[in-house]
Design an enzyme around this catalytic site. Structure first.
Site, PDB file in Angstrom:
ATOM      1  N   HIS A   1       0.817  -1.208   0.000  1.00  0.00           N
ATOM      2  CA  HIS A   1       0.000   0.000   0.000  1.00  0.00           C
ATOM      3  C   HIS A   1       0.855   1.264   0.000  1.00  0.00           C
ATOM      4  O   HIS A   1       0.523   2.239  -0.681  1.00  0.00           O
ATOM      5  CB  HIS A   1      -0.915  -0.001   1.234  1.00  0.00           C
ATOM      6  CG  HIS A   1      -1.860   1.151   1.295  1.00  0.00           C
ATOM      7  ND1 HIS A   1      -2.978   1.242   0.489  1.00  0.00           N
ATOM      8  CD2 HIS A   1      -1.868   2.274   2.060  1.00  0.00           C
ATOM      9  CE1 HIS A   1      -3.622   2.362   0.764  1.00  0.00           C
ATOM     10  NE2 HIS A   1      -2.974   3.007   1.709  1.00  0.00           N
TER      11      HIS A   1
ATOM     12  N   HIS B   1      -9.940   3.637  -0.846  1.00  0.00           N
ATOM     13  CA  HIS B   1     -10.223   3.162   0.504  1.00  0.00           C
ATOM     14  C   HIS B   1     -11.077   1.902   0.373  1.00  0.00           C
ATOM     15  O   HIS B   1     -12.218   1.850   0.828  1.00  0.00           O
ATOM     16  CB  HIS B   1     -10.915   4.241   1.336  1.00  0.00           C
ATOM     17  CG  HIS B   1     -10.203   4.536   2.609  1.00  0.00           C
ATOM     18  ND1 HIS B   1     -10.828   4.771   3.809  1.00  0.00           N
ATOM     19  CD2 HIS B   1      -8.872   4.610   2.889  1.00  0.00           C
ATOM     20  CE1 HIS B   1      -9.944   4.993   4.749  1.00  0.00           C
ATOM     21  NE2 HIS B   1      -8.742   4.902   4.219  1.00  0.00           N
TER      22      HIS B   1
END
Length: 734
Positions: free
Chosen positions: A34, A97
């Site tokens: 990430h 998200h």
């Protein structure tokens, strides 16, 4: 998730000792997929990111772009020079998200909005617009609807509370997202040369000041959580990794940040997102080539007995870290207090390592650059997908038309955008529901007495989204089509592209077929953006979007902004007052295939992906010129569902069309780069089009119906019938 043994060996060798628990956790998060893009960074060099309009490119919290002066705003960037750009800047960024929105759809989506807004603040900009691109499993499934409703509620709640309009985006439903929805949010901000801030620390001795909400235990390990497949029990087991947002505090932070920038108190800034304080502070000083001394007990906290690791890695929301000159710290604290925000002087920039102490004990002592940039890249195998042969089913035209028009992916998204305040801020000149939104940037070139003149300033056109059917069928060409589709949306309103950011979503890259599809969307998006002369100035990568249901389709969300002189634009609805003196034209050629179409998704069968047009930059510039022409009354791009759906969307209760098409491919082919144009001067359109195909498309009528003949078969539907078909989402969720 814990620090992999191979990474631990590298860290141990670098430190010449075993890492502390806090150091191991920091490396685990900052070296995660990430944060470090370990599987994707080797591919991202394909993107071109430079241009006279690019002030700050990839690598910061958001990109910064110079807007052209109004008299140059209609020209493609390739025809401008550096002198055509003024001192009005916009920031542009996008974030995902995804995992949090599966575990907790409301808070996951809401904090996605909060994070991208703070990325905007960290550049010294004021947020003026949001775009949301959302992807869910089959609409007929109860769990998909639960996620869909929760995500939309979270976005609307947060965006409405902070007063930033959500003006555009996209929603798609596809069975590949059943166990892993995608929530991609882009934000545009407004600033200028004097107010510009970056995330690069400037000088040793400057203070690091934390402003915003108190730190709690929410969001612990969020970065590492986002870097692994979702497990079957993720909705319960991973809930602590999801942050909880407070939009009212965010609004205070927005206004406080504005005051800090106004008074020139900020030397550098970074929002606290992935990996919390540890991530933000170490990356800020690493970009400047420095270190830092951070005293963790100085951080203002909202929960008792927090330990060093929790303070360091919690992803509590509504927090910013600023580099501030020592003599200005007191004024920063005064402004924070004015806006009822916490403020802590947590340390200072140094020439040495990045160190953190807690109650007198050193818990972190590492080289900041190694922590922020030292993650090793992955070398992964990939398998390219293949294209199917044509196998088109023989189905009833009326049934196929109804299925495609009423598909939730092609149907009206009014249920979504009516929940958003899209007019707050008084800049929204073209609202959601059209091909692209337009924001009025009156500051760009307009004098005070021209501020209400719709032709005085620059219209900023915005579009974002992807089509999973396209990129599942053909990752490379599907991604090229996604870029062209977004550019066509801008062109329909008369705007030319300025720059793009992307959110590249894929499954588990350790699977060769999944990584092959992901590589395809990266290369395809990069190729088309280069062909469009549109720099890709930033973005986000989200991998490991796998679940018990399997991997998602490779999904290259592209957010694109463009410019035009003024804020007026033709609507995507036919003008009933000009039926007798106007014609309906189709500008642009089809691709001759149905691969990736909603038609095949509904009726079955297979086909190759359509052939995309040559010279897309010239095509988009041509379409934009037609969109701006005085004789143009209405424009609408041909996209999801093909020409049949575009025609159905154009008609109103007072004006319809009678169209005869040769076959199903002509009716349902989704090749982008085509516009439906209602014009009172078809000869002028043909002259502007040049070599771009122009076809007179049937007759305009006054009966408010679509009369469509396809290869001898016919279907006739009224505007009311079309509206009923297209309101499937609103009807089912009422």
């Amino acid at each position: 998730m814990s620090l992999p043994e191979s990474d631990r060996e590298l860290v141990t060798a670098e430190l010449d000792r075993e890492p502390t628990a806090a150091e191991a956790a920091l490396f685990e998060n900052l070296w995660s997929e990430h944060c470090a893009y370990r599987s994707s960074r080797p591919l991202l060099g394909a993107f071109e990111s430079e241009g006279d309009q690019v002030v700050v490119g990839p690598g910061d919290d958001a990109a910064v772009l110079a807007l052209p002066e109004p008299d140059a705003a209609d020209e493609p960037p390739s025809e401008r020079d550096a002198d055509d750009y003024g001192d009005t800047y916009v920031t542009f960024g996008v974030e995902s998200h995804n995992h949090p929105s599966y575990v907790d759809p409301f808070d996951g989506a809401a904090t996605g909005v909060g994070g991208i807004v703070r990325d905007t603040l960290s550049m010294g900009a004021y947020p003026i617009a949001l775009l949301d691109s959302l992807y869910f499993g089959d609409f007929d499934r109860e769990h998909s609807r639960y996620l869909f409703e929760g995500v939309v509620e979270g976005i609307s709640h947060y965006g409405n509370c902070i007063g930033v309009p959500t003006v555009g985006g996209s929603v798609a439903f596809h069975d590949g997202y059943e166990g892993n929805p995608l929530v991609n949010v882009a934000c545009v901000g407004l600033t200028n040369e004097e107010r510009l801030v970056t995330a690069t620390a400037k000088e040793p001795g400057n203070k690091l000041v934390l402003v915003g909400n108190a730190t709690g235990r929410d969001g612990l390990g969020g970065a590492s959580f986002a870097s692994e497949d979702l497990a079957e029990d993720a909705e319960t087991e991973d809930r602590p990794a999801v942050q909880v947002g407070d939009p009212y505090s965010e609004k205070l932070l927005v206004e406080c940040n504005e005051a800090l920038v106004d008074e020139d108190l900020v030397l550098a800034a970074r929002d606290l997102g992935a990996a919390g304080l540890g991530g933000a502070s170490s990356e800020l000083v690493a970009k400047g080539g420095f270190g830092a001394d951070v005293e963790l007990e100085r951080v203002h906290q909202r929960e008792p007995n927090m330990n060093a690791l929790e303070i360091l890695l919690a992803e509590s929301q509504e927090r910013m870290v600023y580099e501030v000159a020592p003599e200005k710290v007191d004024r920063v604290a005064e402004l924070a207090d004015r806006f009822d925000l916490g403020c802590s002087v947590i340390g200072e920039v140094t020439e040495g390592n990045y160190t953190c102490t807690f109650e007198g004990e050193t818990v972190v002592d590492v080289d900041a650059e190694y922590l922020a940039e030292g993650a090793p890249m992955n070398d992964l195998a990939s398998e390219a997908p293949t294209q199917p042969e044509r196998d088109l089913p023989d189905v009833d035209l009326a049934d196929a038309f109804e299925a495609v028009v009423s598909s939730p992916s092609t149907a009206s998204k009014r249920w979504v955008y009516r929940q958003y305040d899209h007019e707050v801020g008084t800049r929204t000149a073209r609202k959601p529901g059209d091909d692209a939104a337009i924001m009025a940037i009156r500051e760009a070139g307009a004098t005070p007495d021209e501020s209400d003149d719709p032709d005085a300033g620059v219209g900023l056109a915005l579009s974002s989204g992807a089509v999973p059917n396209w990129t599942e069928a053909a990752p490379y060409d599907g991604a090229r089509a996604v870029a062209l589709e977004n550019a066509t949306n801008l062109a329909a309103k008369g705007a030319v592209p300025l720059a793009a950011v992307d959110c590249l979503n894929g499954g588990n890259p350790e699977k060769a077929d999944v990584y092959g599809g992901f590589k395809g969307i990266v290369d395809g998006l990069a190729a088309m953006c280069a062909d469009l002369d549109t720099p890709v100035v930033g973005g986000n990568v989200s991998l490991y979007n796998d679940s018990e249901a399997g991997p998602i389709a490779p999904t290259p969300t592209l957010a694109l902004i463009g410019t035009k002189q003024g804020y007026d634009a033709p609507p995507a609805a036919l003008d009933a007052d000009a039926v007798d003196e106007s014609e309906l034209l189709l500008v642009g050629g089809g691709g001759g295939a149905l691969g990736g179409s909603e038609y095949l998704a509904q009726v079955g069968g297979a086909d190759q992906f359509p052939e995309l047009p040559d010279d897309p930059a010239n095509l988009v510039s041509t379409l934009a010129a037609i969109g701006r022409h005085d004789a143009t009354l209405a424009t609408h791009d041909v996209s999801d569902g093909g020409l049949a759906v575009a025609l159905a969307e154009l008609i109103t209760a007072d004006v319809g069309v009678d169209v005869d098409l040769p076959d199903r491919v002509a009716a349902f082919d989704e090749t982008p780069g085509r516009l439906l144009v209602q014009t009172t001067d078809p000869e002028a359109v043909a002259e502007i089009a040049g070599d771009v195909p122009v076809l007179r498309l049937g007759d305009l009528t006054t009966d408010g119906s679509l009369d469509l003949t396809v290869g001898g078969d016919a279907v006739s539907v009224s505007a009311a019938d079309v509206q009923a078909l297209r309101e499937v989402i609103e009807r089912e969720l009422a």
